[in-house]
Design a protein around this motif. Structure first.
Motif, PDB file in Angstrom:
ATOM      1  N   VAL A 178      -4.550  -1.508  -5.237  1.00  0.00           N
ATOM      2  CA  VAL A 178      -5.076  -1.948  -6.526  1.00  0.00           C
ATOM      3  C   VAL A 178      -4.896  -3.462  -6.549  1.00  0.00           C
ATOM      4  O   VAL A 178      -3.799  -3.973  -6.780  1.00  0.00           O
ATOM      5  CB  VAL A 178      -4.317  -1.292  -7.693  1.00  0.00           C
ATOM      6  CG1 VAL A 178      -4.835  -1.828  -9.032  1.00  0.00           C
ATOM      7  CG2 VAL A 178      -4.445   0.223  -7.637  1.00  0.00           C
ATOM      8  N   ARG A 182      -6.337  -0.015   0.697  1.00  0.00           N
ATOM      9  CA  ARG A 182      -6.409   0.908  -0.450  1.00  0.00           C
ATOM     10  C   ARG A 182      -5.468   0.486  -1.578  1.00  0.00           C
ATOM     11  O   ARG A 182      -4.816   1.315  -2.221  1.00  0.00           O
ATOM     12  CB  ARG A 182      -6.075   2.340  -0.005  1.00  0.00           C
ATOM     13  CG  ARG A 182      -7.027   2.886   1.046  1.00  0.00           C
ATOM     14  CD  ARG A 182      -8.424   3.062   0.466  1.00  0.00           C
ATOM     15  NE  ARG A 182      -9.324   3.707   1.397  1.00  0.00           N
ATOM     16  CZ  ARG A 182     -10.154   3.071   2.222  1.00  0.00           C
ATOM     17  NH1 ARG A 182     -10.171   1.729   2.219  1.00  0.00           N
ATOM     18  NH2 ARG A 182     -10.948   3.711   3.024  1.00  0.00           N
ATOM     19  N   SER A 230       0.830  -1.209   0.000  1.00  0.00           N
ATOM     20  CA  SER A 230       0.000   0.000   0.000  1.00  0.00           C
ATOM     21  C   SER A 230       0.863   1.257   0.000  1.00  0.00           C
ATOM     22  O   SER A 230       0.609   2.210  -0.739  1.00  0.00           O
ATOM     23  CB  SER A 230      -0.924  -0.024   1.219  1.00  0.00           C
ATOM     24  OG  SER A 230      -1.697   1.151   1.280  1.00  0.00           O
ATOM     25  N   CYS A 235     -10.892  -7.988  -2.375  1.00  0.00           N
ATOM     26  CA  CYS A 235     -11.830  -6.955  -1.910  1.00  0.00           C
ATOM     27  C   CYS A 235     -11.342  -6.341  -0.598  1.00  0.00           C
ATOM     28  O   CYS A 235     -11.359  -5.115  -0.423  1.00  0.00           O
ATOM     29  CB  CYS A 235     -13.219  -7.559  -1.737  1.00  0.00           C
ATOM     30  SG  CYS A 235     -14.474  -6.361  -1.218  1.00  0.00           S
ATOM     31  N   ARG A 278      -8.398  -4.072  -1.180  1.00  0.00           N
ATOM     32  CA  ARG A 278      -8.806  -2.779  -1.742  1.00  0.00           C
ATOM     33  C   ARG A 278      -9.396  -1.871  -0.669  1.00  0.00           C
ATOM     34  O   ARG A 278      -9.084  -0.677  -0.600  1.00  0.00           O
ATOM     35  CB  ARG A 278      -9.816  -2.993  -2.869  1.00  0.00           C
ATOM     36  CG  ARG A 278      -9.234  -3.629  -4.122  1.00  0.00           C
ATOM     37  CD  ARG A 278     -10.186  -3.521  -5.298  1.00  0.00           C
ATOM     38  NE  ARG A 278     -11.433  -4.254  -5.066  1.00  0.00           N
ATOM     39  CZ  ARG A 278     -11.635  -5.522  -5.433  1.00  0.00           C
ATOM     40  NH1 ARG A 278     -10.648  -6.200  -6.017  1.00  0.00           N
ATOM     41  NH2 ARG A 278     -12.794  -6.111  -5.209  1.00  0.00           N
ATOM     42  N   GLU A 279     -10.266  -2.439   0.185  1.00  0.00           N
ATOM     43  CA  GLU A 279     -10.967  -1.615   1.171  1.00  0.00           C
ATOM     44  C   GLU A 279     -10.102  -1.279   2.384  1.00  0.00           C
ATOM     45  O   GLU A 279     -10.114  -0.146   2.874  1.00  0.00           O
ATOM     46  CB  GLU A 279     -12.232  -2.340   1.627  1.00  0.00           C
ATOM     47  CG  GLU A 279     -13.275  -2.485   0.520  1.00  0.00           C
ATOM     48  CD  GLU A 279     -14.536  -3.168   1.001  1.00  0.00           C
ATOM     49  OE1 GLU A 279     -14.567  -3.599   2.178  1.00  0.00           O
ATOM     50  OE2 GLU A 279     -15.500  -3.261   0.210  1.00  0.00           O
TER      51      GLU A 279
END
Length: 260
Positions: A157, A155, A127, A148, A151-152
């Motif tokens: 990709v 943060r 990250s 998922c 990503r959450e």
């Protein structure tokens, strides 16, 4: 069920094993200790993260393995698995049993860190550096859910790829097509969760085709990123009990030989 019954350090009054000579292989960042045929790198978390960052920044890619009892037991007879584990860029303890085993044979690891404890730090590094992460898993839903969460929570990709059809040897025409699609995402870090030895063989094969990506064989520890702890599977406990006993006995034999 990754522990090994009876694997403890000697009680007071018994002679402790003399510290074992660590292997210092040319070109490696850390000295190594071997448990059977399986090496473990003697690096602290900060040093390991620095090494991973160097692999990604250098563009040469690489492989990270996280062996545990099962890999140690299988490596005694499985030559391809043994080679895959020995030639990885980093070999980090994948379970508490190996952490304890290193202590028992007289070469305690600098930090008693294993398995899922490495992964949040890797995700945090990814990250901070803006790396693209690919999650590859054979169990249904694991890759998608983990991507998922990455990503959450971090943060990142991150993309999840379900791969239920990878052959036992980790290669073949289907795998070649899969790797071509994976390469299109230009990943920096690839987290791989499969059964052993498929996982290790797949990572070894894929490393030569994903160029600069660093592949990490995570096993079931990957699922801890979703739940914050190791996932239990009650329906599989009885079915896996015999396998657990066999691999634990085999592992103890290896440990006894290592202490001689």
């Amino acid at each position: 069920m990754n522990g090994v019954v009876g694997l403890e350090t000697p009680r007071s009054g018994l002679a402790l094993p003399a510290p074992r000579m660590l292997e210092r292989e040319p070109g490696r960042a850390f000295p190594r200790v071997r448990i059977g045929h399986v090496p473990l790198d003697m690096g602290r978390l900060s040093e390991v993260l620095q090494s991973i960052e160097g692999l990604v920044a250098g563009g040469q890619g690489g492989r990270i393995v996280t062996p545990d009892v099962e890999q140690v037991a299988l490596a005694q007879e499985h030559v391809a698995l043994r080679e895959s584990l020995s030639t990885a860029d980093l070999s980090l303890a994948g379970g508490e049993a190996l952490v304890r085993a290193a202590r028992v044979i007289g070469s305690p690891l600098p930090e008693e860190r294993a398995g899922a404890e490495w992964l949040p730090a890797m995700a945090g590094l990814a990250s901070a550096r803006g790396w693209r992460v690919l999650v590859v898993a054979e169990r249904p839903g694991v890759a998608e859910w983990t991507a998922c969460v990455l990503r959450e929570r971090y943060r990142l990709v991150a993309v999840g790829v379900a791969v239920p059809g990878v052959p036992a040897d980790g290669r073949g025409p289907w795998v070649d097509r899969l790797l071509e699609r994976m390469a299109l995402t230009r990943p920096d870090l690839v987290l791989v969760s499969m059964a052993t030895p498929k996982q290790e063989l797949f990572c070894q094969y894929a490393a030569g085709r994903l160029n600069s990506a660093v592949l990490v064989g995570t096993g079931e520890a990957l699922e801890s990123l979703v739940n914050g702890r190791r996932v239990s599977r009650p329906r599989q406990v009885l079915a896996s009990l015999g396998r657990w006993v066999r691999r634990s006995v085999a592992f103890l034999r290896v440990l006894v030989m290592a202490r001689r």
